[in-house]
Scaffold this motif. Structure first.
Motif, PDB file in Angstrom:
ATOM      1  N   LEU A 192       8.827  11.316 -25.667  1.00 40.52           N
ATOM      2  CA  LEU A 192      10.230  11.114 -25.199  1.00 40.52           C
ATOM      3  C   LEU A 192      11.076  10.395 -26.118  1.00 40.52           C
ATOM      4  N   LEU A 193      10.295   9.723 -27.193  1.00 42.93           N
ATOM      5  CA  LEU A 193      10.878   9.134 -28.323  1.00 42.93           C
ATOM      6  C   LEU A 193      11.586   9.832 -29.368  1.00 42.93           C
ATOM      7  N   ALA A 194      11.051  11.076 -29.277  1.00 43.74           N
ATOM      8  CA  ALA A 194      11.479  12.194 -30.189  1.00 43.74           C
ATOM      9  C   ALA A 194      12.872  12.841 -29.752  1.00 43.74           C
ATOM     10  N   HIS A 195      13.197  12.563 -28.498  1.00 50.00           N
ATOM     11  CA  HIS A 195      14.405  13.213 -28.160  1.00 50.00           C
ATOM     12  C   HIS A 195      15.538  12.737 -28.970  1.00 50.00           C
ATOM     13  N   PRO A 196      16.555  13.820 -29.353  1.00 51.67           N
ATOM     14  CA  PRO A 196      17.494  13.540 -30.481  1.00 51.67           C
ATOM     15  C   PRO A 196      18.546  12.521 -30.024  1.00 51.67           C
ATOM     16  N   ASP A 197      18.691  12.081 -28.916  1.00 54.52           N
ATOM     17  CA  ASP A 197      19.666  11.031 -28.564  1.00 54.52           C
ATOM     18  C   ASP A 197      19.033   9.678 -28.471  1.00 54.52           C
ATOM     19  N   VAL A 198      17.577   9.542 -28.619  1.00 52.74           N
ATOM     20  CA  VAL A 198      16.948   8.250 -28.463  1.00 52.74           C
ATOM     21  C   VAL A 198      16.932   7.747 -30.050  1.00 52.74           C
ATOM     22  N   ILE A 219       7.136   5.978 -13.767  1.00 52.93           N
ATOM     23  CA  ILE A 219       6.026   7.088 -13.970  1.00 52.93           C
ATOM     24  C   ILE A 219       6.602   8.220 -15.060  1.00 52.93           C
ATOM     25  N   TRP A 220       7.733   8.490 -15.057  1.00 60.05           N
ATOM     26  CA  TRP A 220       8.207   9.546 -15.700  1.00 60.05           C
ATOM     27  C   TRP A 220       8.184   9.158 -17.075  1.00 60.05           C
ATOM     28  N   SER A 258       0.817  -1.183   0.178  1.00 58.68           N
ATOM     29  CA  SER A 258      -0.046   0.057   0.057  1.00 58.68           C
ATOM     30  C   SER A 258       0.845   1.190   0.139  1.00 58.68           C
ATOM     31  N   GLU A 259       2.295   1.003  -0.258  1.00 58.03           N
ATOM     32  CA  GLU A 259       3.076   2.243  -0.193  1.00 58.03           C
ATOM     33  C   GLU A 259       2.470   3.395  -1.212  1.00 58.03           C
ATOM     34  N   PHE A 260       2.222   2.880  -2.343  1.00 55.60           N
ATOM     35  CA  PHE A 260       1.993   3.992  -3.208  1.00 55.60           C
ATOM     36  C   PHE A 260       0.414   4.075  -3.864  1.00 55.60           C
ATOM     37  N   LYS A 261      -0.438   3.635  -2.913  1.00 55.60           N
ATOM     38  CA  LYS A 261      -1.784   3.777  -3.048  1.00 55.60           C
ATOM     39  C   LYS A 261      -2.242   5.411  -2.859  1.00 55.60           C
ATOM     40  N   ASP A 262      -2.911   5.778  -3.908  1.00 55.61           N
ATOM     41  CA  ASP A 262      -3.516   6.981  -3.739  1.00 55.61           C
ATOM     42  C   ASP A 262      -2.647   8.130  -3.433  1.00 55.61           C
ATOM     43  N   VAL A 263      -1.539   8.416  -4.246  1.00 53.54           N
ATOM     44  CA  VAL A 263      -0.394   9.215  -4.220  1.00 53.54           C
ATOM     45  C   VAL A 263      -0.779  10.435  -5.142  1.00 53.54           C
ATOM     46  N   THR A 264       0.077  11.450  -4.952  1.00 56.20           N
ATOM     47  CA  THR A 264       0.253  12.548  -5.590  1.00 56.20           C
ATOM     48  C   THR A 264       1.764  12.601  -6.415  1.00 56.20           C
ATOM     49  N   ALA A 265       1.628  12.490  -7.647  1.00 58.37           N
ATOM     50  CA  ALA A 265       3.011  12.690  -8.537  1.00 58.37           C
ATOM     51  C   ALA A 265       3.121  14.143  -9.174  1.00 58.37           C
ATOM     52  N   GLU A 266       4.158  14.818  -8.797  1.00 56.35           N
ATOM     53  CA  GLU A 266       4.411  15.911  -9.574  1.00 56.35           C
ATOM     54  C   GLU A 266       5.859  16.128 -10.126  1.00 56.35           C
ATOM     55  N   GLY A 267       6.137  16.854 -11.207  1.00 54.40           N
ATOM     56  CA  GLY A 267       7.314  16.543 -11.870  1.00 54.40           C
ATOM     57  C   GLY A 267       7.253  17.735 -13.163  1.00 54.40           C
ATOM     58  N   SER A 268       8.627  17.613 -13.692  1.00 51.39           N
ATOM     59  CA  SER A 268       8.779  18.328 -14.907  1.00 51.39           C
ATOM     60  C   SER A 268       8.492  17.627 -15.850  1.00 51.39           C
ATOM     61  N   THR A 269       7.834  17.955 -17.064  1.00 51.17           N
ATOM     62  CA  THR A 269       7.525  17.294 -18.333  1.00 51.17           C
ATOM     63  C   THR A 269       8.972  17.312 -19.270  1.00 51.17           C
ATOM     64  N   GLN A 270       9.932  18.169 -19.113  1.00 55.10           N
ATOM     65  CA  GLN A 270      11.018  18.283 -19.682  1.00 55.10           C
ATOM     66  C   GLN A 270      12.314  17.579 -19.061  1.00 55.10           C
ATOM     67  N   THR A 271      12.564  17.704 -17.925  1.00 56.66           N
ATOM     68  CA  THR A 271      13.626  16.846 -17.406  1.00 56.66           C
ATOM     69  C   THR A 271      13.165  15.701 -16.466  1.00 56.66           C
TER      70      THR A 271
END
Length: 235
Positions: free
Chosen positions: A127-133, A118-119, A41-54
């Motif tokens: 992400l697949l359009a990243h120049p190094d992928v 998750i990211w 149950s560690e990650f049940k009903d959590v909020t994830a916040e982050g950057s779309t670019q990094t």
């Protein structure tokens, strides 16, 4: 590449994605990988916040709302609700301990695993359009009577991922439905569906990870990882 362009357009378009900087998710993550490690149950009903670019994700609501965890490529932390850093894992890697303990038994490893998963899950297919992928289209695949187109992607060391090589499957609407790669030493397939539009970005809200067999078919149980996104905001 035509398939990648189609997939990106189906999920909101690269121009719109590039104009965004942040995301906030309300989600639950579980499965036998978590319960077997003692974290059912560690990650049940959590909020994830982050950057779309990094690569950066912060989880709040862990352990019944008592702690938060943060993932970045160079450090993973466990923090109290008032922001005090309780534990830190610097320069984390997927080379989890193999001393007989479960790979995700340590909460720092759990936050790292969830942060990477998750990211990368949320930012694909952009992400697949990243120049190094490095991406190449593979022959189509038949899944339950449907023809799914496929891309094989090679990720550079500069992008932390669960596997350096992955195969992505897209349905007739160019929406991502499956991803194959090795996970903790075994081949798995991640199935995704129930796509919804959030802030102009189309996201699969359900994801299940199953063990993959040599012929590419999967074992229905156990569900190794189970992700459900209840809501998402991009800005």
């Amino acid at each position: 590449m035509a398939l990648l362009d189609d997939a990106i357009d189906a999920c909101g378009g690269l121009a719109h994605w590039s104009s965004l900087s942040r995301f906030t998710l309300h989600l639950s993550v579980g499965g036998t990988l978590f319960s077997d490690a003692g974290h059912a149950s560690e990650f049940k009903d959590v909020t994830a916040e982050g950057s779309t670019q990094t690569q950066s994700v912060r989880f709040t609501g862990m352990t019944g709302g008592e702690q938060s965890g943060a993932f970045q490529p160079d450090a993973v932390t466990i923090e109290s609700l008032d922001g005090q850093v309780l534990r830190t894992w610097r320069n984390p890697t997927l080379a989890f301990p193999t001393n007989g303990t479960h790979a995700l038994a340590d909460e720092l490893h759990l936050v790292f695993f969830c942060g990477v998963q998750i990211w990368n899950y949320l930012t694909t297919p952009f992400l697949l359009a990243h120049p190094d992928v490095v991406v190449e289209e593979l022959p189509p695949w038949q899944e339950h009577g449907e023809i799914w187109r496929r891309l094989r992607a090679q990720f550079p060391p500069s992008l932390v991922s669960l596997a350096s090589e992955q195969v992505f499957y897209f349905d007739g609407n160019a929406l991502q439905r499956r991803t194959d790669h090795d996970l903790l030493g075994a081949p798995v397939a991640h199935f995704s569906w129930a796509h919804e539009n959030f802030s102009g970005i189309v996201v699969p809200t359900l994801r299940r990870t199953l063990t993959q067999q040599a012929d590419g078919t999967v074992v229905a149980k156990p569900v190794l990882v189970d992700v459900e996104i209840f809501d998402a905001v991009f800005e």
